[in-house]
Design a protein around this motif. Structure first.
Motif, PDB file in Angstrom:
ATOM      1  N   THR A 352       0.857  -1.183   0.000  1.00  0.00           N
ATOM      2  CA  THR A 352       0.000   0.000   0.000  1.00  0.00           C
ATOM      3  C   THR A 352       0.892   1.232   0.000  1.00  0.00           C
ATOM      4  O   THR A 352       1.797   1.340   0.827  1.00  0.00           O
ATOM      5  CB  THR A 352      -0.919   0.029   1.226  1.00  0.00           C
ATOM      6  N   VAL A 354       1.110   4.942   0.855  1.00  0.00           N
ATOM      7  CA  VAL A 354       0.358   5.815   1.758  1.00  0.00           C
ATOM      8  C   VAL A 354       0.953   7.223   1.708  1.00  0.00           C
ATOM      9  O   VAL A 354       2.143   7.410   1.954  1.00  0.00           O
ATOM     10  CB  VAL A 354       0.382   5.290   3.204  1.00  0.00           C
ATOM     11  N   GLN A 368      -5.909  16.235   2.660  1.00  0.00           N
ATOM     12  CA  GLN A 368      -6.346  14.889   2.310  1.00  0.00           C
ATOM     13  C   GLN A 368      -6.211  14.668   0.804  1.00  0.00           C
ATOM     14  O   GLN A 368      -5.684  13.652   0.351  1.00  0.00           O
ATOM     15  CB  GLN A 368      -7.800  14.691   2.759  1.00  0.00           C
ATOM     16  N   VAL A 372      -3.419  12.117  -1.287  1.00  0.00           N
ATOM     17  CA  VAL A 372      -3.811  11.103  -2.276  1.00  0.00           C
ATOM     18  C   VAL A 372      -3.068  11.345  -3.585  1.00  0.00           C
ATOM     19  O   VAL A 372      -2.605  10.403  -4.240  1.00  0.00           O
ATOM     20  CB  VAL A 372      -5.336  11.139  -2.497  1.00  0.00           C
ATOM     21  N   GLN A 376      -0.663   8.687  -5.398  1.00  0.00           N
ATOM     22  CA  GLN A 376      -0.975   8.278  -6.767  1.00  0.00           C
ATOM     23  C   GLN A 376       0.198   8.541  -7.702  1.00  0.00           C
ATOM     24  O   GLN A 376       0.463   7.758  -8.625  1.00  0.00           O
ATOM     25  CB  GLN A 376      -2.223   9.022  -7.250  1.00  0.00           C
ATOM     26  N   GLU A 394      -1.799  -0.645  -3.869  1.00  0.00           N
ATOM     27  CA  GLU A 394      -2.993   0.053  -3.383  1.00  0.00           C
ATOM     28  C   GLU A 394      -2.585   1.469  -2.988  1.00  0.00           C
ATOM     29  O   GLU A 394      -1.517   1.677  -2.414  1.00  0.00           O
ATOM     30  CB  GLU A 394      -3.597  -0.676  -2.183  1.00  0.00           C
ATOM     31  N   LYS A 396      -3.423   5.051  -0.934  1.00  0.00           N
ATOM     32  CA  LYS A 396      -4.166   5.534   0.229  1.00  0.00           C
ATOM     33  C   LYS A 396      -3.609   6.890   0.656  1.00  0.00           C
ATOM     34  O   LYS A 396      -2.404   7.122   0.590  1.00  0.00           O
ATOM     35  CB  LYS A 396      -4.054   4.536   1.382  1.00  0.00           C
ATOM     36  N   GLU A 398      -3.606   9.693   3.848  1.00  0.00           N
ATOM     37  CA  GLU A 398      -3.926   9.954   5.251  1.00  0.00           C
ATOM     38  C   GLU A 398      -4.054  11.436   5.546  1.00  0.00           C
ATOM     39  O   GLU A 398      -4.357  11.832   6.666  1.00  0.00           O
ATOM     40  CB  GLU A 398      -2.853   9.331   6.158  1.00  0.00           C
ATOM     41  N   ARG A 420       1.089  -5.383   2.629  1.00  0.00           N
ATOM     42  CA  ARG A 420      -0.326  -5.757   2.878  1.00  0.00           C
ATOM     43  C   ARG A 420      -0.559  -7.213   2.468  1.00  0.00           C
ATOM     44  O   ARG A 420       0.213  -7.809   1.746  1.00  0.00           O
ATOM     45  CB  ARG A 420      -1.259  -4.824   2.092  1.00  0.00           C
TER      46      ARG A 420
END
Length: 420
Positions: A352, A354, A368, A372, A376, A394, A396, A398, A420
């Protein structure tokens, strides 16, 4: 979320993943030397940023202007005479934005009525008047910020400027309102031309006096330079001019503040992290060599590997970002590359990505979204540039709700990788 993992725990997880394939391998290839992280370099220069909504301004002013035309080419009763001009009122409206503490762009409109007396061999009584409007795009330079350092609260600023635009003059006529006089340029009907389009170059200097955070008073001297046909009369020098003195008020929209950062502030911390990564790589190389030696000594083949449950833990690689940015810096891409190689070497591992943002800048909602975008950007780089399947990653964000590095706010502009 913790930001560091002890070496023994990481080694157990890595062994659980790698042991079956190593135990059954016919040949074990060990790298002769571990790759190292390149030394971080910076130029120790303060850089300034602002939100696109800030540092706009609108200015409204008025003053006087005086044309400078023909300059003494007139002849009256066989004697050469000096042309005369009359000072008239000029009005000003402009808007623009400071794109940095040093440079700004302004769209500036000026207009009014002009009066001049330029007797010519064709008309000895040369009093003429006309309406005109001038629109310029101007580049402004805050000389004080450039020379004395950036200061948003400086009480007085000196701002030279240059510009290029268009000027429309119309209704050229005699002073008493009669037929046009003192012109020698004809239109398509062989009548004296009563209007003209020209492309002037302008230059000047503005003095800005701060009244409060959102309002300044300005005083400005400027000159616009035209071709000789500007006023419908082509005699004398090839360049004509219109000089102006203006005063008014400038209204600042969104304030006049700049965020500042210097990437060298965290240079020592980054160097320490790079050294830690290099040390861990050296330990991993030594462990691989020892494992290769054990395999060469005909270690027993493990048919049923013991699975070790490794909970979600952050991996050691991180990607740092500049303030309000989701662009991967060249010196940070080495960590993206290393993580991509790790995934290629371990096809059973999924991660993941993050993203985080520091809590001292931006709102919670904006942070936020920014976190992201950062996560990305890293995921896209691993997939598109280094060929990692997108299904193994993945994304995510925070935001700033969690701060992996509570002791140093600047470190939280970061992306970390989690198993993960």
């Amino acid at each position: 979320m913790k930001s560091h993992v002890s070496t023994p725990f990481f080694a157990i997880c890595a062994s659980a993943i790698l042991l079956p394939s190593v135990a059954n391998a016919q040949d074990v290839v060990v790298a002769e030397e571990a790759a190292t992280v390149t030394e971080f370099t910076c130029d120790n220069v303060d850089r300034y940023t602002s939100n696109w909504r800030d540092n706009w301004f609108i200015q409204i002013g008025a003053g006087v202007n005086q044309p400078v035309v023909e300059r003494g080419f007139g002849i009256s009763n066989g004697r050469k005479v000096v042309d005369k001009t009359i000072i008239t009122t000029e009005y000003n409206f402009g808007f623009g934005r400071w794109i940095s503490p040093y440079l700004g762009l302004r769209m500036n409109a000026l207009g009014g009525v002009l009066h001049w007396d330029n007797p010519t061999p064709l008309a000895t009584d040369g009093w003429t008047r006309a309406n005109h409007v001038n629109l310029n795009l101007e580049l402004m330079w805050d000389m004080c910020n450039s020379i004395a350092g950036v200061n948003s609260n400086r009480p007085v600023s000196v701002i030279p400027f240059v510009g290029l635009g268009g000027d429309f003059m119309w209704n050229m006529r005699g002073k008493s309102g009669g037929a046009p006089v003192a012109t020698n340029i004809l239109n398509s009907k062989d009548d004296p031309r009563t209007r003209s389009w020209t492309l002037p170059v302008s230059a000047g200097i503005q003095f800005r006096f701060r009244l409060c955070e959102y309002v300044d008073f300005f005083a400005e001297a400027r000159a616009a330079f035209y071709g000789d046909n500007w006023n419908g009369c082509a005699y004398g020098d090839a360049i004509e001019a219109n000089v102006s003195a203006l005063g008014g008020f400038s209204f600042n929209i969104g304030g006049r503040d700049w965020g500042k950062y210097n990437e060298c502030v965290s240079a020592s911390e980054i160097a320490a992290l790079n050294a830690q990564v290099n040390n861990l790589r050296a330990e991993l190389l030594a462990a691989n060599q020892a494992l290769a030696g054990a395999v060469a000594a005909e270690a027993p083949v493990v048919t049923n590997a013991v699975e070790v449950d490794c909970p979600d833990q952050p991996l050691l690689a991180t990607v740092r970002f500049k303030i309000n940015s989701s662009t991967i810096e060249p010196q940070e891409e080495v960590n993206v590359y290393n993580m991509a190689q790790y995934l290629k070497d371990n096809p059973d591992v999924n991660i993941t990505v993050v993203g985080f943002a520091d809590k001292d800048t931006g709102s919670a909602a904006y942070n936020q979204t920014l976190s992201v975008r950062r996560a990305q950007a890293v995921a896209d780089c691993m997939v598109k540039k280094y060929g990692v399947p997108s299904g193994r990653i993945e994304v995510k964000g925070e935001g700033s709700s969690e701060q992996p590095y509570p002791a140093n706010n600047d470190w939280n502009r970061i992306v970390i990788f989690v198993n993960r």
